[in-house]
Scaffold this motif. Structure first.
Motif, PDB file in Angstrom:
ATOM      1  N   TRP A  96       0.644  -1.038   0.079  1.00  0.00           N
ATOM      2  CA  TRP A  96       0.040   0.009   0.017  1.00  0.00           C
ATOM      3  C   TRP A  96       0.717   1.194   0.055  1.00  0.00           C
ATOM      4  N   LEU A  97       0.327   2.380  -0.719  1.00  0.00           N
ATOM      5  CA  LEU A  97       0.978   3.634  -0.455  1.00  0.00           C
ATOM      6  C   LEU A  97      -0.011   4.574  -0.719  1.00  0.00           C
ATOM      7  N   GLN A 104      -1.676  15.821  -1.804  1.00  0.00           N
ATOM      8  CA  GLN A 104      -1.230  15.242  -3.113  1.00  0.00           C
ATOM      9  C   GLN A 104      -0.914  16.377  -4.068  1.00  0.00           C
ATOM     10  N   LYS A 106       1.975  17.203  -4.658  1.00  0.00           N
ATOM     11  CA  LYS A 106       3.378  18.127  -4.192  1.00  0.00           C
ATOM     12  C   LYS A 106       4.615  17.285  -3.888  1.00  0.00           C
ATOM     13  N   GLY A 109       4.210  11.726  -2.969  1.00  0.00           N
ATOM     14  CA  GLY A 109       3.998  10.277  -3.299  1.00  0.00           C
ATOM     15  C   GLY A 109       5.248   9.588  -3.877  1.00  0.00           C
ATOM     16  N   ILE A 137      -4.567  -0.657  -7.376  1.00  0.00           N
ATOM     17  CA  ILE A 137      -5.855  -0.832  -7.205  1.00  0.00           C
ATOM     18  C   ILE A 137      -6.947  -0.156  -8.162  1.00  0.00           C
ATOM     19  N   ALA A 140      -5.555   4.894 -11.913  1.00  0.00           N
ATOM     20  CA  ALA A 140      -4.796   6.031 -11.575  1.00  0.00           C
ATOM     21  C   ALA A 140      -3.519   5.286 -10.859  1.00  0.00           C
ATOM     22  N   ALA A 143      -1.086   3.813 -13.493  1.00  0.00           N
ATOM     23  CA  ALA A 143      -0.338   4.877 -14.248  1.00  0.00           C
ATOM     24  C   ALA A 143       0.489   5.443 -13.300  1.00  0.00           C
ATOM     25  N   PHE A 148       6.947   5.416 -12.905  1.00  0.00           N
ATOM     26  CA  PHE A 148       8.254   5.280 -12.320  1.00  0.00           C
ATOM     27  C   PHE A 148       8.991   4.034 -12.426  1.00  0.00           C
TER      28      PHE A 148
HETATM   29  C1  LIG Z   1      -1.051   7.984  -6.318  1.00  0.00           C
HETATM   30  C2  LIG Z   1      -0.615   8.871  -5.243  1.00  0.00           C
HETATM   31  C3  LIG Z   1       0.131   8.150  -4.254  1.00  0.00           C
HETATM   32  C4  LIG Z   1       0.397  10.109  -5.930  1.00  0.00           C
HETATM   33  O1  LIG Z   1       0.740  10.896  -4.751  1.00  0.00           O
HETATM   34  P1  LIG Z   1       0.982  12.338  -5.024  1.00  0.00           P
HETATM   35  O2  LIG Z   1       1.791  13.012  -4.134  1.00  0.00           O
HETATM   36  O3  LIG Z   1      -0.082  13.058  -5.547  1.00  0.00           O
HETATM   37  O4  LIG Z   1       2.101  12.395  -6.401  1.00  0.00           O
HETATM   38  P2  LIG Z   1       3.315  13.181  -6.751  1.00  0.00           P
HETATM   39  O5  LIG Z   1       2.914  14.655  -6.483  1.00  0.00           O
HETATM   40  O6  LIG Z   1       4.582  12.792  -5.854  1.00  0.00           O
HETATM   41  O7  LIG Z   1       3.682  12.645  -8.190  1.00  0.00           O
HETATM   42  C5  LIG Z   1       4.866  12.557  -8.564  1.00  0.00           C
HETATM   43  C6  LIG Z   1       4.749  12.108 -10.006  1.00  0.00           C
HETATM   44  O8  LIG Z   1       3.976  11.232 -10.180  1.00  0.00           O
HETATM   45  C7  LIG Z   1       2.988  11.620 -11.234  1.00  0.00           C
HETATM   46  N1  LIG Z   1       1.909  11.021 -10.796  1.00  0.00           N
HETATM   47  C8  LIG Z   1       0.876  11.044  -9.686  1.00  0.00           C
HETATM   48  N2  LIG Z   1      -0.122  10.486  -9.780  1.00  0.00           N
HETATM   49  C9  LIG Z   1      -0.296  10.002 -11.004  1.00  0.00           C
HETATM   50  C10 LIG Z   1      -1.079   9.132 -11.854  1.00  0.00           C
HETATM   51  N3  LIG Z   1      -2.142   8.881 -11.001  1.00  0.00           N
HETATM   52  N4  LIG Z   1      -0.817   8.638 -12.805  1.00  0.00           N
HETATM   53  C11 LIG Z   1       0.225   9.064 -13.419  1.00  0.00           C
HETATM   54  N5  LIG Z   1       1.290   9.953 -12.915  1.00  0.00           N
HETATM   55  C12 LIG Z   1       1.042  10.268 -11.777  1.00  0.00           C
HETATM   56  C13 LIG Z   1       2.980  13.264 -11.081  1.00  0.00           C
HETATM   57  O9  LIG Z   1       2.725  13.694 -12.282  1.00  0.00           O
HETATM   58  C14 LIG Z   1       4.365  13.413 -10.691  1.00  0.00           C
HETATM   59  O10 LIG Z   1       5.047  13.312 -11.887  1.00  0.00           O
HETATM   60  P3  LIG Z   1       6.010  14.388 -12.579  1.00  0.00           P
HETATM   61  O11 LIG Z   1       7.268  14.611 -11.431  1.00  0.00           O
HETATM   62  O12 LIG Z   1       6.922  13.847 -13.666  1.00  0.00           O
HETATM   63  O13 LIG Z   1       5.284  15.494 -12.924  1.00  0.00           O
HETATM   64  C15 LIG Z   1      -1.911   9.818  -4.553  1.00  0.00           C
HETATM   65  O14 LIG Z   1      -2.610  10.197  -5.628  1.00  0.00           O
HETATM   66  C16 LIG Z   1      -2.774   8.680  -3.833  1.00  0.00           C
HETATM   67  O15 LIG Z   1      -2.568   8.531  -2.507  1.00  0.00           O
HETATM   68  N6  LIG Z   1      -3.874   8.432  -4.440  1.00  0.00           N
HETATM   69  C17 LIG Z   1      -4.812   7.311  -3.847  1.00  0.00           C
HETATM   70  C18 LIG Z   1      -4.134   6.116  -3.246  1.00  0.00           C
HETATM   71  C19 LIG Z   1      -3.588   5.322  -4.082  1.00  0.00           C
HETATM   72  O16 LIG Z   1      -4.069   5.100  -5.407  1.00  0.00           O
HETATM   73  N7  LIG Z   1      -2.447   4.638  -3.950  1.00  0.00           N
HETATM   74  C20 LIG Z   1      -1.652   3.948  -4.775  1.00  0.00           C
HETATM   75  C21 LIG Z   1      -2.116   2.365  -4.726  1.00  0.00           C
HETATM   76  S1  LIG Z   1      -1.916   1.623  -3.021  1.00  0.00           S
END
Ligand SMILES: CC(C)(COP(=O)(O)OP(=O)(O)OC[C@H]1O[C@@H](n2cnc3c(N)ncnc32)[C@H](O)[C@@H]1OP(=O)(O)O)[C@@H](O)C(=O)NCCC(=O)NCCS
Length: 174
Positions: A96-97, A104, A106, A109, A137, A140, A143, A148
């Protein structure tokens, strides 16, 4: 991978009882529910390890959970498993993350993922495994991990993997 610099004031530490897990909202109920209900219990049972990030030592604004698992060699691409034994293979799992909606977009993630991969790399020096795997899950989340460098397992579009050789290159590549 660059050294992880956390935003000013944020501190990452192992999840503990004093952490407020109830207020966490990532936009995915399964991600919130895991933190609220299962993360600490699973850690206490030595099933997985969770690290939480807070601004005040209490309210969690991001977290990740990692553990160990096994992956069937048949689920990985032929080119990857060609020289490996034809049975279950050890793998690290990024269970999980999540990042709280207030934090978000910033860069948190990305930093949490970087920290999880660093932990996996450190673990692999003592308990080797062939890949880091995870089950995305949602589209999004898939993606995000594809962004990464995680690849899809053949025939399992939401099951992703990162070979340990690639993990090493990411972590040690600077
Ligand atoms: C997915 C998640 C962890 C991203 O966290 P965040 O802090 O908003 O992401 P960041 O700001 O660190 O983004 C870092 C990079 O990832 C990219 N990114 C973020 N979300 C993305 C997505 N859904 N699809 C593709 N790229 C994404 C950003 O564009 C950014 O890229 P860049 O630096 O090249 O512009 C957050 O949206 C979240 O908690 N979502 C709900 C829970 C979830 O789905 N968790 C993952 C599965 S357990």
């Amino acid at each position: 991978m660059k050294p992880i610099e956390w935003p000013s004031g944020l501190v990452l530490e192992s999840l503990a009882k004093r952490h407020d897990r109830k207020a966490f909202r990532s936009g995915e109920t399964a991600v919130d529910g895991w933190l609220k209900t299962n993360a600490l219990q699973n850690q206490q049972k030595n099933l997985s390890a969770t690290k939480a990030i807070t601004a005040d030592g209490v309210r969690v604004v991001g977290y990740y959970t990692i553990g160990m698992t096994q992956v069937d060699f048949g689920d990985l691409p032929e080119s990857f498993v060609r020289k490996l034994r034809k049975r279950l293979l050890p793998a690290a799992v990024l269970d999980w993350l999540g990042v709280d909606e207030s934090w978000q977009k910033k860069g948190l993630g990305e930093r949490l993922l970087g920290s999880a991969l660093l932990d996996c790399r450190q673990g692999s020096r003592v308990f080797p495994f062939v890949a880091v795997i995870l089950d995305a899950i949602s589209d999004a989340s898939r993606a995000f991990y594809r962004h990464f460098g995680f690849d899809e397992m053949p025939g399992h579009p939401y099951r992703l993997y990162l070979p340990t050789s690639q993990l090493e290159a990411m972590v040690e590549g600077g």
